[in-house]
Design an enzyme around this catalytic site. Structure first.
Site, PDB file in Angstrom:
ATOM      1  N   ARG A 162       0.825  -1.214   0.000  1.00 43.84           N
ATOM      2  CA  ARG A 162       0.000   0.000   0.000  1.00 43.84           C
ATOM      3  C   ARG A 162       0.852   1.254   0.000  1.00 43.84           C
ATOM      4  O   ARG A 162       2.027   1.229   0.378  1.00 43.84           O
ATOM      5  CB  ARG A 162      -0.927   0.036   1.219  1.00 43.84           C
ATOM      6  CG  ARG A 162      -0.209   0.119   2.579  1.00 43.84           C
ATOM      7  CD  ARG A 162      -0.189   1.499   3.183  1.00 43.84           C
ATOM      8  NE  ARG A 162       0.618   1.593   4.373  1.00 43.84           N
ATOM      9  CZ  ARG A 162       1.904   1.871   4.401  1.00 43.84           C
ATOM     10  NH1 ARG A 162       2.562   2.087   3.273  1.00 43.84           N
ATOM     11  NH2 ARG A 162       2.573   1.957   5.540  1.00 43.84           N
ATOM     12  N   GLU A 203      -0.933  10.058   8.542  1.00 43.95           N
ATOM     13  CA  GLU A 203       0.244   9.310   8.998  1.00 43.95           C
ATOM     14  C   GLU A 203       0.390   9.373  10.514  1.00 43.95           C
ATOM     15  O   GLU A 203       0.269  10.442  11.103  1.00 43.95           O
ATOM     16  CB  GLU A 203       1.493   9.896   8.326  1.00 43.95           C
ATOM     17  CG  GLU A 203       2.501   8.866   7.936  1.00 43.95           C
ATOM     18  CD  GLU A 203       1.959   7.895   6.881  1.00 43.95           C
ATOM     19  OE1 GLU A 203       1.534   6.788   7.273  1.00 43.95           O
ATOM     20  OE2 GLU A 203       1.973   8.244   5.695  1.00 43.95           O
ATOM     21  N   GLY A 249       8.703   0.854   3.275  1.00 42.58           N
ATOM     22  CA  GLY A 249       7.555   1.602   3.795  1.00 42.58           C
ATOM     23  C   GLY A 249       6.299   1.416   2.955  1.00 42.58           C
ATOM     24  O   GLY A 249       5.374   2.218   3.012  1.00 42.58           O
ATOM     25  N   SER A 298       5.405  -4.266   2.849  1.00 44.94           N
ATOM     26  CA  SER A 298       5.727  -5.597   2.344  1.00 44.94           C
ATOM     27  C   SER A 298       5.343  -6.656   3.372  1.00 44.94           C
ATOM     28  O   SER A 298       4.890  -7.747   3.010  1.00 44.94           O
ATOM     29  CB  SER A 298       7.214  -5.688   2.010  1.00 44.94           C
ATOM     30  OG  SER A 298       7.996  -5.264   3.100  1.00 44.94           O
ATOM     31  N   ASP A 338      -2.114  -0.849   7.569  1.00 43.17           N
ATOM     32  CA  ASP A 338      -1.483  -1.599   6.482  1.00 43.17           C
ATOM     33  C   ASP A 338      -2.235  -2.893   6.178  1.00 43.17           C
ATOM     34  O   ASP A 338      -2.486  -3.235   5.019  1.00 43.17           O
ATOM     35  CB  ASP A 338      -0.028  -1.931   6.834  1.00 43.17           C
ATOM     36  CG  ASP A 338       0.749  -0.697   7.261  1.00 43.17           C
ATOM     37  OD1 ASP A 338       0.269   0.416   7.008  1.00 43.17           O
ATOM     38  OD2 ASP A 338       1.825  -0.857   7.865  1.00 43.17           O
TER      39      ASP A 338
HETATM   40  C1  GLA Z   1       3.613   1.923   9.821  1.00 41.78           C
HETATM   41  C2  GLA Z   1       2.592   1.138  10.647  1.00 41.78           C
HETATM   42  C3  GLA Z   1       1.178   1.678  10.440  1.00 41.78           C
HETATM   43  C4  GLA Z   1       1.134   3.195  10.649  1.00 41.78           C
HETATM   44  C5  GLA Z   1       2.251   3.883   9.876  1.00 41.78           C
HETATM   45  C6  GLA Z   1       2.327   5.357  10.170  1.00 41.78           C
HETATM   46  O1  GLA Z   1       3.367   1.721   8.461  1.00 41.78           O
HETATM   47  O2  GLA Z   1       2.620  -0.225  10.279  1.00 41.78           O
HETATM   48  O3  GLA Z   1       0.277   1.014  11.287  1.00 41.78           O
HETATM   49  O4  GLA Z   1       1.190   3.506  12.020  1.00 41.78           O
HETATM   50  O5  GLA Z   1       3.520   3.305  10.140  1.00 41.78           O
HETATM   51  O6  GLA Z   1       1.188   5.998   9.718  1.00 41.78           O
END
Ligand code: GLA
Length: 389
Positions: free
Chosen positions: A31, A37, A128, A131, A176
């Site tokens: 994603r 965020e 980020g 994966s 995610d």
């Molecule tokens: C990572 C975490 C998510 C979220 C982001 C920040 O990707 O897995 O749950 O907290 O950081 O938005």
């Protein structure tokens, strides 16, 4: 690589490794988060989309009872998991994402069938772009296919999240795994992390595109820093007398400022502002008001950089280059995406400027940082799918 091509590839890899054709093929996407965020673990809103990058598995029933064998076709490495007893952590490290999901299904009372599995992933590792969530949700989808029992996608996401907490040691939020399980082609997912209510936001205007710019750097501090940010948010909520920062308005934060340390105040200011920006961005997308969405993305980045302090020089460099290209050059907005400390930026751009923008960002990023960026655009993809039942 399209999903169809990937499916053909993984089937061939399975055949080569195990000497027979696979019965099931399943996939789950990575994603990119457009905005919202570090809000998911604060009961806030997030607005991610699934990308056309996938974890994919081919599998068949196995001859050895009580055993799941997994072959990673990229690194040519195997893992064997004993599923006749409660599944535990083990080696190699990547197998823990899979082990965690197997354990989650066992906890729901499911007997895990013996399986031979081959897997690969086109989601850049550690970039980020989730994966790990893609691998977890893919595993859960394989179990659905192999047992013939579909589970509620929300429950599936929660099992995957628990795998990440307990088997990978990352206290992540829910974003995610949710988007990987529930994504819909042509749509972003506005997720209320408090109620877990989801709303699909169409994003199919051919005049705009989303670019993912991977800085190809990952600063090692990310693990501990993430948990620290979570703890600071909890401290802020506690001192302000609320369950989570979702319950605090910007005015209330100002009134309660004296109850917070300077750092914790700034962390809270990011979260509270970001929750507001996320719902506004969803409105902007519904109205195809791209300049407004772009400005919210820039504001999100500034807040993540200065108040939440999860950006880094390379992510900032990409955003600065995007700002220099500007509206005239076809960029509406740009921000870091995901947990931070490296990884990717996401940019909202005019579709007919994609090639020129890609070239410019790649060249300027190299000149500024010495690193090569990897840049691609993706339409919003579908969530986890069973491709062959
Ligand atoms: C990572 C975490 C998510 C979220 C982001 C920040 O990707 O897995 O749950 O907290 O950081 O938005």
């Amino acid at each position: 690589m399209t999903l169809k091509t990937l499916a053909i590839q993984i089937a061939a890899d399975f055949q080569k490794h195990y000497g027979r054709a696979p019965r099931w093929i399943v996939a789950a996407p990575g994603r990119v988060n457009v905005i919202g965020e570090h809000t998911d673990y604060n009961d806030g809103f997030v607005l991610p989309m699934a990308i056309e990058r996938y974890a994919i598995m081919a599998a068949d029933a196995a001859a050895t009872p009580g055993q799941v064998s997994i072959y990673d076709t990229h690194f040519k490495e195997s893992a064997t998991v004993d599923v006749s007893a409660p599944v535990t952590k083990g080696q190699p490290k990547w197998s823990n994402y899979i082990r965690g999901v197997l354990a989650g299904f066992q906890n729901r009372g499911m007997k895990i069938p013996a399986l031979d599995v081959a897997f690969m992933s086109t989601v850049p590792l550690g970039g980020g772009l989730s994966s790990s969530a893609a691998l977890e949700v893919c595993t859960a989808t394989l179990l659905e296919a192999a047992t013939g029992k579909a589970i509620d996608p929300i429950e599936k996401a929660l099992i995957a999240q628990k795998a990440e907490h307990d088997f990978a040691g990352v206290p992540c939020g829910i974003m995610d795994q949710f988007i990987s399980a529930l994504g819909r082609e042509g749509h972003l997912l506005l997720l209320d992390c408090r109620t877990r209510k989801t709303e699909l936001v169409p994003m199919s205007d051919p005049a705009v595109a989303l670019l993912v710019i991977n800085t190809n750097v990952k600063h090692e501090l990310s693990g501990g820093e993430y948990a620290e940010r979570r703890a600071q948010c909890e401290e802020a909520a506690k001192n302000l007398g609320v369950k989570s920062l979702r319950d605090v308005t910007p005015d209330q934060l100002e009134q309660g400022k004296a109850k917070l340390s300077e750092v914790v105040y700034r962390r809270a200011r990011h979260v509270i502002g970001e929750i507001e920006r996320t719902t506004h961005a969803a409105e902007g997308i519904r109205a195809s008001n791209w300049p407004s969405v772009g400005n919210l993305m820039y504001a999100s980045h500034t807040s993540l950089r200065d108040d939440y302090e999860v950006s880094c020089a390379e992510l900032d460099a990409v955003v600065e280059i995007a700002e220099d290209i500007g509206y005239q050059g076809g960029v509406y907005g740009c921000r870091m995406t995901g947990g931070g400390f490296g990884g990717c930026c996401v940019a909202l751009v005019k579709a007919d400027c994609v090639d020129a923008i890609t070239k410019k960002i790649a060249a300027d990023y190299k000149a500024k940082t010495g690193f090569e960026a990897t840049i691609f655009s993706s339409r919003p993809a579908a969530g986890a799918t069973i491709l062959q039942q």
